[in-house]
Design a protein around this motif. Structure first.
Motif, short mmCIF file in Angstrom:
data_model
loop_
_atom_site.label_atom_id
_atom_site.label_comp_id
_atom_site.label_asym_id
_atom_site.label_seq_id
_atom_site.Cartn_x
_atom_site.Cartn_y
_atom_site.Cartn_z
N SER A 61 0.86 -1.18 0.00
CA SER A 61 0.00 0.00 0.00
C SER A 61 0.90 1.24 0.00
O SER A 61 2.14 1.12 0.03
N GLY A 62 0.31 2.40 0.00
CA GLY A 62 1.10 3.63 -0.04
C GLY A 62 2.08 3.75 1.11
O GLY A 62 3.20 4.26 0.94
N THR A 63 1.69 3.26 2.27
CA THR A 63 2.55 3.37 3.45
C THR A 63 3.87 2.63 3.24
O THR A 63 4.91 3.03 3.76
N GLY A 64 3.84 1.55 2.45
CA GLY A 64 5.09 0.85 2.12
C GLY A 64 6.05 1.78 1.40
O GLY A 64 7.26 1.81 1.70
N ALA A 65 5.53 2.57 0.48
CA ALA A 65 6.39 3.53 -0.24
C ALA A 65 6.89 4.61 0.71
O ALA A 65 8.02 5.09 0.56
N MET A 66 6.08 4.98 1.71
CA MET A 66 6.54 5.96 2.72
C MET A 66 7.71 5.36 3.50
O MET A 66 8.73 6.00 3.72
N GLU A 67 7.55 4.10 3.91
CA GLU A 67 8.62 3.42 4.65
C GLU A 67 9.87 3.31 3.78
O GLU A 67 11.00 3.51 4.26
N ALA A 68 9.67 3.03 2.49
CA ALA A 68 10.81 2.94 1.57
C ALA A 68 11.57 4.26 1.55
O ALA A 68 12.80 4.28 1.54
N ALA A 69 10.84 5.38 1.54
CA ALA A 69 11.50 6.69 1.52
C ALA A 69 12.37 6.86 2.76
O ALA A 69 13.53 7.25 2.68
N VAL A 70 11.80 6.52 3.90
CA VAL A 70 12.53 6.72 5.17
C VAL A 70 13.77 5.82 5.23
O VAL A 70 14.88 6.31 5.49
N VAL A 71 13.62 4.54 4.98
CA VAL A 71 14.75 3.61 5.19
C VAL A 71 15.84 3.78 4.14
O VAL A 71 16.99 3.44 4.39
N ASN A 72 15.49 4.31 2.98
CA ASN A 72 16.52 4.48 1.95
C ASN A 72 17.28 5.80 2.07
O ASN A 72 18.41 5.91 1.61
N LEU A 73 16.63 6.80 2.67
CA LEU A 73 17.27 8.13 2.76
C LEU A 73 18.04 8.33 4.05
O LEU A 73 18.94 9.16 4.12
N CYS A 74 17.66 7.61 5.10
CA CYS A 74 18.15 7.95 6.44
C CYS A 74 18.97 6.84 7.09
O CYS A 74 18.88 5.68 6.70
N SER A 75 19.73 7.25 8.09
CA SER A 75 20.42 6.32 8.97
C SER A 75 19.93 6.59 10.38
O SER A 75 19.49 7.71 10.68
N PRO A 76 19.99 5.59 11.27
CA PRO A 76 19.58 5.83 12.66
C PRO A 76 20.35 7.03 13.23
O PRO A 76 21.53 7.23 12.91
N ASN A 77 19.64 7.82 14.04
CA ASN A 77 20.17 9.04 14.67
C ASN A 77 20.32 10.24 13.72
O ASN A 77 20.71 11.31 14.15
N ASP A 78 19.99 10.07 12.46
CA ASP A 78 19.92 11.23 11.57
C ASP A 78 18.83 12.17 12.07
O ASP A 78 17.88 11.72 12.73
N LYS A 79 18.97 13.43 11.72
CA LYS A 79 17.93 14.40 12.07
C LYS A 79 17.09 14.75 10.85
O LYS A 79 17.65 15.03 9.78
N VAL A 80 15.78 14.72 11.00
CA VAL A 80 14.89 15.07 9.89
C VAL A 80 13.76 15.96 10.42
O VAL A 80 13.52 16.02 11.62
N ILE A 81 13.08 16.63 9.49
CA ILE A 81 11.88 17.40 9.85
C ILE A 81 10.66 16.62 9.38
O ILE A 81 10.65 16.11 8.25
N THR A 82 9.66 16.51 10.23
CA THR A 82 8.37 15.98 9.77
C THR A 82 7.31 17.05 10.02
O THR A 82 7.35 17.74 11.03
N VAL A 83 6.42 17.18 9.04
CA VAL A 83 5.33 18.16 9.17
C VAL A 83 4.06 17.41 9.55
O VAL A 83 3.61 16.54 8.80
N GLU A 84 3.51 17.74 10.69
CA GLU A 84 2.29 17.07 11.17
C GLU A 84 1.12 18.04 11.12
O GLU A 84 0.95 18.86 12.00
#
Ligand SMILES: *Cc1c(COP(=O)(O)O)cnc(C)c1O
Length: 383
Positions: A61-84
């Motif tokens: 589902s779409g959430t899988g693609a969201m998870e793909a974005a996160v795990v491919n772009l980031c490493s643990p302890n990286d800092k990111v901005i999320t807009v809620e």
């Protein structure tokens, strides 16, 4: 006898052409026949995403693609901005937290869009931010964010811009390349007029530079593996063959209507819906300057049981709209006008809403909603 009408912000109704091709015999995916289908799908997705970058297809589902974005772009302890600004913005934070990524959350009042300047400020105060995770249409509140403005800001930094366009893509404008969106994710069951089951992700050059060094654990959603395969017109694992066949059919329909005409149709349907709601004396939940053209969120009027309203429309009359999610449960209802929907579907929906509200004792002049719709549709012809 009752007919069913689906006006929810995912899943959305299927065109008969799309349903039909899914009944075709399955072909094997490691064949020239499937390669031709995959090539057509990849090219078609570039048209819909308005990008020259590769667009990858996952069986999720779409959430899988969201998870793909996160795990491919980031490493643990990286800092990111999320807009809620609603439930789906929160999902970015939840996924990032699952992988121990450090989130700087920008909280936005539900029903309003994020102020791009707040993103600029946060990026200024911390040069180590790797990515900004945003949402095109926040389906839970009916808000559309100004992705073009956000893109201009993020472009000037080392961070990448990630956009959840699961609801909206193929229905409202999102110029992936021209608006500097590095990663755009989407899903099949909303604007693209398909059943649930496909996740999409586009990746810019700037994003690839991050992907090469990111080390979050990943296996199925590994974009490097996906790219090696796509370069050979292949997929790392068994693709959702029938859904990709259906995708080509829906893209064919999208090309025939043309993106500009599709955006216009959604604009007219949204305007008609908002006007009809107001004519009935109801109040829109979303601030007018950021109301999306794919879903309209409406406040449940005083004295009316919002959950019962949605349930009666669905179970007694076959017209399915959506209620509110999380803190908005029972407080709003949402009418989607996205994908394979046109003026007469909206008329059916508003007519049913009038009938049920009237029955529940809400005071208004019966017929004002549908009359308003017809007036807007007469003034703005959908071609
Ligand atoms: C529907 C939706 C999702 C979730 O997609 P799934 O396909 O259910 O995983 C995420 N974000 C937005 C904005 C959505 O509308």
């Amino acid at each position: 006898m009752r007919k069913n009408y689906l006006l929810t912000p995912g899943p959305t109704p299927l065109p008969p052409e799309v349903s039909q091709v899914m009944g075709r015999p399955i072909i094997h995916h490691r064949t020239p026949q499937f390669q031709k289908i995959l090539k057509e799908a990849s090219e078609g997705l570039k048209y819909v995403f308005q990008t020259q970058n590769d667009v990858f297809i996952f069986a999720s589902s779409g959430t899988g693609a969201m998870e793909a974005a996160v795990v491919n772009l980031c490493s643990p302890n990286d800092k990111v901005i999320t807009v809620e600004a609603g439930k789906f913005g929160e999902r970015w934070t939840e996924i990032c937290s699952s992988y121990r990524i450090d989130t700087e959350v920008i909280n936005v009042e539900w029903g309003k869009a994020v102020n791009p300047e707040n993103i600029r400020q946060k990026l200024k105060t911390d040069s180590k931010i790797k990515a900004v995770f945003t949402t095109l249409c926040e389906t839970s509140t009916g808000v559309v964010n100004d992705i073009e403005a956000i893109g201009k800001i993020v472009k000037e930094t080392d961070a990448v811009l990630v956009v959840d366009a699961i609801s909206g893509l193929g229905a409202i404008d999102l110029k992936t390349d021209a608006w500097n969106c590095d990663v755009v994710v989407s899903g099949s069951q909303k604007g693209l007029m398909l059943p649930p089951g496909l996740g999409f992700i586009s990746v810019s050059k700037k994003a690839w530079n991050l992907i090469k060094i990111a080390n979050c654990p990943r296996y199925y959603f590994d974009l490097i593996k996906a790219k090696e395969a796509l370069d050979k017109v292949d997929t790392p694992f068994t693709p959702a063959i029938s859904l990709i066949v259906a995708l080509n059919e829906s893209i064919k329909m999208i090309r025939e209507e043309g993106l500009e005409n599709i955006f216009r149709r959604h604009r007219i349907m949204a305007e008609a819906t908002r006007k009809a709601i107001k004519a009935m004396g109801l109040e829109l939940f979303t601030s007018p300057e950021c109301a999306s053209d794919v879903v309209t969120a409406v406040k449940v009027p005083q004295g009316i049981d919002g959950e019962k309203l949605v349930k009666t429309m669905r179970d007694t009359y076959g017209v399915t709209i959506a209620g509110g999610q999380s803190e908005l449960k029972g407080k709003i209802f949402r009418i989607a006008h996205m994908g394979y929907i046109e003026e007469f579907d909206i008329i059916v929906c508003i007519s049913c809403l009038e009938k049920v509200l009237y029955d529940m004792g809400y005071k208004f002049e019966l017929g004002t909603g549908t009359k308003t719709l017809e007036e807007v549709f007469l003034e703005n012809k959908i071609l």
